[in-house]
Design an enzyme around this catalytic site. Structure first.
Site, PDB file in Angstrom:
ATOM      1  N   SER A  28       0.823  -1.206   0.000  1.00  0.00           N
ATOM      2  CA  SER A  28       0.000   0.000   0.000  1.00  0.00           C
ATOM      3  C   SER A  28       0.861   1.261   0.000  1.00  0.00           C
ATOM      4  O   SER A  28       2.009   1.247   0.455  1.00  0.00           O
ATOM      5  CB  SER A  28      -0.884  -0.011   1.246  1.00  0.00           C
ATOM      6  OG  SER A  28      -1.866   0.983   1.208  1.00  0.00           O
ATOM      7  N   PRO A  29       0.328   2.380  -0.498  1.00  0.00           N
ATOM      8  CA  PRO A  29       1.068   3.646  -0.416  1.00  0.00           C
ATOM      9  C   PRO A  29       1.390   4.000   1.026  1.00  0.00           C
ATOM     10  O   PRO A  29       0.527   3.938   1.904  1.00  0.00           O
ATOM     11  CB  PRO A  29       0.090   4.657  -1.021  1.00  0.00           C
ATOM     12  CG  PRO A  29      -0.792   3.850  -1.916  1.00  0.00           C
ATOM     13  CD  PRO A  29      -0.957   2.533  -1.219  1.00  0.00           C
ATOM     14  N   GLN A 105       0.106   6.320  -6.742  1.00  0.00           N
ATOM     15  CA  GLN A 105      -1.079   6.964  -6.185  1.00  0.00           C
ATOM     16  C   GLN A 105      -0.901   8.473  -6.299  1.00  0.00           C
ATOM     17  O   GLN A 105       0.173   8.999  -6.000  1.00  0.00           O
ATOM     18  CB  GLN A 105      -1.268   6.584  -4.721  1.00  0.00           C
ATOM     19  CG  GLN A 105      -2.566   7.122  -4.110  1.00  0.00           C
ATOM     20  CD  GLN A 105      -2.636   6.911  -2.608  1.00  0.00           C
ATOM     21  OE1 GLN A 105      -1.910   7.547  -1.860  1.00  0.00           O
ATOM     22  NE2 GLN A 105      -3.507   6.011  -2.169  1.00  0.00           N
ATOM     23  N   TYR A 192      -8.768  13.992   3.035  1.00  0.00           N
ATOM     24  CA  TYR A 192      -8.054  14.783   2.034  1.00  0.00           C
ATOM     25  C   TYR A 192      -9.074  15.475   1.121  1.00  0.00           C
ATOM     26  O   TYR A 192     -10.278  15.349   1.301  1.00  0.00           O
ATOM     27  CB  TYR A 192      -7.096  13.896   1.249  1.00  0.00           C
ATOM     28  CG  TYR A 192      -5.861  13.464   2.030  1.00  0.00           C
ATOM     29  CD1 TYR A 192      -5.519  14.048   3.246  1.00  0.00           C
ATOM     30  CD2 TYR A 192      -5.029  12.464   1.543  1.00  0.00           C
ATOM     31  CE1 TYR A 192      -4.389  13.651   3.956  1.00  0.00           C
ATOM     32  CE2 TYR A 192      -3.893  12.063   2.239  1.00  0.00           C
ATOM     33  CZ  TYR A 192      -3.576  12.657   3.444  1.00  0.00           C
ATOM     34  OH  TYR A 192      -2.456  12.268   4.133  1.00  0.00           O
ATOM     35  N   ARG A 240      -9.171   5.285  -3.919  1.00  0.00           N
ATOM     36  CA  ARG A 240      -9.226   4.963  -2.494  1.00  0.00           C
ATOM     37  C   ARG A 240     -10.301   5.832  -1.871  1.00  0.00           C
ATOM     38  O   ARG A 240     -10.240   7.072  -1.934  1.00  0.00           O
ATOM     39  CB  ARG A 240      -7.881   5.202  -1.805  1.00  0.00           C
ATOM     40  CG  ARG A 240      -7.976   5.115  -0.274  1.00  0.00           C
ATOM     41  CD  ARG A 240      -6.622   5.063   0.404  1.00  0.00           C
ATOM     42  NE  ARG A 240      -6.071   3.715   0.324  1.00  0.00           N
ATOM     43  CZ  ARG A 240      -5.052   3.281   1.066  1.00  0.00           C
ATOM     44  NH1 ARG A 240      -4.458   4.088   1.932  1.00  0.00           N
ATOM     45  NH2 ARG A 240      -4.598   2.049   0.940  1.00  0.00           N
ATOM     46  N   LEU A 319      -4.824  -3.352   8.888  1.00  0.00           N
ATOM     47  CA  LEU A 319      -4.272  -4.331   9.823  1.00  0.00           C
ATOM     48  C   LEU A 319      -4.462  -5.764   9.327  1.00  0.00           C
ATOM     49  O   LEU A 319      -4.945  -6.631  10.047  1.00  0.00           O
ATOM     50  CB  LEU A 319      -4.876  -4.142  11.212  1.00  0.00           C
ATOM     51  CG  LEU A 319      -4.530  -2.823  11.903  1.00  0.00           C
ATOM     52  CD1 LEU A 319      -5.158  -2.758  13.286  1.00  0.00           C
ATOM     53  CD2 LEU A 319      -3.022  -2.622  12.006  1.00  0.00           C
ATOM     54  N   ARG A 342       1.914  -1.265   7.296  1.00  0.00           N
ATOM     55  CA  ARG A 342       2.785  -1.392   8.464  1.00  0.00           C
ATOM     56  C   ARG A 342       3.369  -2.795   8.615  1.00  0.00           C
ATOM     57  O   ARG A 342       4.502  -2.953   9.057  1.00  0.00           O
ATOM     58  CB  ARG A 342       2.014  -0.986   9.736  1.00  0.00           C
ATOM     59  CG  ARG A 342       2.009   0.523   9.936  1.00  0.00           C
ATOM     60  CD  ARG A 342       1.040   0.975  10.998  1.00  0.00           C
ATOM     61  NE  ARG A 342      -0.326   1.000  10.484  1.00  0.00           N
ATOM     62  CZ  ARG A 342      -1.342   1.566  11.120  1.00  0.00           C
ATOM     63  NH1 ARG A 342      -1.139   2.142  12.280  1.00  0.00           N
ATOM     64  NH2 ARG A 342      -2.547   1.562  10.594  1.00  0.00           N
TER      65      ARG A 342
END
Length: 387
Positions: A28-29, A105, A192, A240, A319, A342
Site C-alpha cells: 500500500s502507499p 497513487q 483529504y 481509495r 491491519l 505497516r
C-alpha cells in the site's frame, strides 16, 4: 501422471485491464516524508525496491501530490512537475523488472496540508517550523473550516479554482503514464481534498459542488473523468475511498455504493476500501479519542460489502497481518486484492514468508536464486543448537 499442485488464493494471479498481478498482495502507499521539492530519491528507491524483490504482486508509491499546496508537509513526493518524472520512472522500471505491477497513487491533501511530519508532531506548521526552513502555507478546501482542531483555516475554493485542480489531477495522471506506471490510484479518502468534498461533514457548500449527495460527489467524478482521459485504456484505475466517516451525520456505506457505481461508469476499475479521517488528524483519530484499539482486518467488511453490492473488484486494507488472515479474506470473497503497509514495514519479506506457510511444497521457488539457493542448502543440511 502429472498432479496439479493446488494454489492458494493469495498466490493466484489476478487481472485488471492489461495488468496481470502475479499474486494478490499489494504494498500500500506509505508516506516516507523524506522528499525535497517533491523529488524521489535513493531512500524511496530502496524502500519500494525491496518489496518488489521480495515478490509482492504490486507495489505502490506513496501519494504523489498534484500541486505543491496539496502536500501534507514540505517533505512529500510530488507529480506536479515534469522534473519529478525521471526518478519515479527509475523506481517503476526496477519494480517492473522484478515481476511486480508498478503502481502510483496521486492525490491532494486539501485542508490537511501545511502540517508537520508525524514524527515532528503532526500539528499545523507554525513560527518555529518557519524558523527552521519549513514555513506554513494556506491550504484549500470546500469550505473555510479547519480540517482538524487547531489546523490552518483553508481557503474556500472557487469554481474556477476547482477546475484548475481537476486539471492538475489530469496532468498528474499524464506524468504517471509517462513514468511508465501500470496501475494508478486516486487518493480520495482520509479527509483529504476529494473526501472533504463528498462528505456531508466536510462540505457545506451551496453551489453545484455541494448541497445534496450528487453535488458533493461532483468533484470526485470530474477527477475520475479527467484522469481516465489521460490514463491509457489498457491500464487499470483505482480510487481509495473512505467508505464511512464513522461520525453521526457523515458519509455511509449506502453513499459509497452510489459513488462507486458512478466511478465505475467513468472507467474506474477497482475501489480501495478505507474509512474515516474527516475532521481528524488521521483516519484513526476517532478510535484513538474513544480509546478503542483497532481490530485486525477492521476495514475488510467495507471491501466485502461494496464488492457484493456492486460487483466492482475491491482492495482490502486495515491491519492485515498474517498470511492465514489474508488467505481467508480472499477465500471468502471479501476482496480481490489485499494491501499491506505497516506489516510490510515490519517484515519486508512478508510475501516470501507467506509462500513458505501457505504453499510449503513450493519451498524456495519464489525467492531470488541468489538468496533461495543458500537458504535451501541450509534447510537441507539442518541446524543444531547447543543448550
Amino acid at each position: 501422471m502429472t498432479v496439479s499442485r493446488p494454489t492458494s488464493a493469495l498466490f493466484s494471479p489476478f487481472e485488471l485491464r492489461g495488468a496481470r498481478f502475479p499474486n494478490r498482495v499489494v504494498v500500500s502507499p506509505m508516506q516516507m516524508y523524506l522528499a525535497r521539492e517533491g523529488m524521489a530519491n535513493d531512500w524511496h528507491f530502496q524502500h519500494l525496491a525491496k518489496y518488489a524483490v521480495a515478490r509482492a504482486g504490486c507495489v505502490f508509491t506513496e501519494v504523489l501530490c498534484v500541486e505543491p499546496r496539496g502536500r501534507n508537509t514540505h517533505w512529500d513526493l510530488g507529480i506536479w512537475s515534469d522534473a519529478q518524472v525521471p526518478p519515479l520512472a527509475r523506481i517503476r522500471a526496477f519494480v517492473e523488472s522484478c515481476g511486480a505491477v508498478p503502481a502510483a497513487q496521486i492525490g491532494h491533501c486539501g485542508g490537511k496540508a501545511s502540517r508537520q511530519r508525524p514524527f515532528d508532531g503532526h500539528g499545523p506548521l507554525g513560527e518555529a517550523d518557519a524558523a527552521r526552513g519549513e514555513p506554513p502555507w494556506t491550504p484549500v478546501g470546500p469550505i473555510a473550516e479547519p480540517s482538524a482542531p487547531d489546523y490552518h483555516l483553508p481557503h474556500e475554493l472557487t469554481v474556477a479554482e476547482i477546475a484548475a485542480i481537476v486539471d492538475a489531477f489530469a496532468a498528474g495522471a499524464r506524468r504517471g503514464a509517462r513514468a511508465g506506471f501500470r496501475f494508478l490510484e486516486v487518493h480520495a479518502a482520509h479527509g483529504y481534498l476529494i473526501h472533504s468534498f463528498y462528505s456531508p461533514i466536510g462540505n457545506l457548500r451551496r453551489d453545484r459542488y455541494g448541497g445534496d449527495r450528487r453535488g458533493r460527489m461532483r468533484l470526485a467524478l470530474e477527477i475520475a473523468e479527467a484522469v481516465r482521459g489521460e490514463w491509457p485504456d489498457d491500464r487499470p484505475l483505482s480510487f481509495r475511498l473512505s467508505c464511512v466517516d464513522g461520525m453521526e451525520g457523515g458519509w455511509e456505506m449506502e453513499d459509497t455504493f452510489v459513488l462507486a457505481r458512478e466511478l465505475g461508469r467513468r472507467g474506474v476499475d477497482t475501489i480501495d476500501c478505507s474509512s474515516r479521517g474527516i475532521r481528524g488528524a488521521t483516519s484513526l483519530a476517532n478510535l484513538e479519542a474513544a480509546r478503542r484499539p483497532a481490530r485486525a482486518g477492521y476495514q475488510v467488511p467495507y471491501a466485502q460489502e461494496l464488492r457484493r453490492a456492486t460487483g466492482i473488484p475491491t482492495m482490502a486494507v486495515g491491519l492485515i497481518i498474517t498470511p492465514g488472515q489474508a488467505e481467508r479474506i480472499l477465500e471468502r470473497g471479501q476482496a480481490d486484492l489485499v494491501l499491506l503497509a505497516r506489516e510490510a514495514l515490519y517484515d519486508p519479506h512478508w510475501v516470501l514468508h507467506a509462500a513458505r506457510e501457505l504453499e510449503p511444497e513450493s519451498a524456495w521457488d519464489l525467492w531470488p536464486p541468489s538468496w533461495g539457493w543458500w537458504l535451501a542448502q541450509r534447510e537441507r543440511t539442518g541446524v543444531e543448537f547447543d543448550d
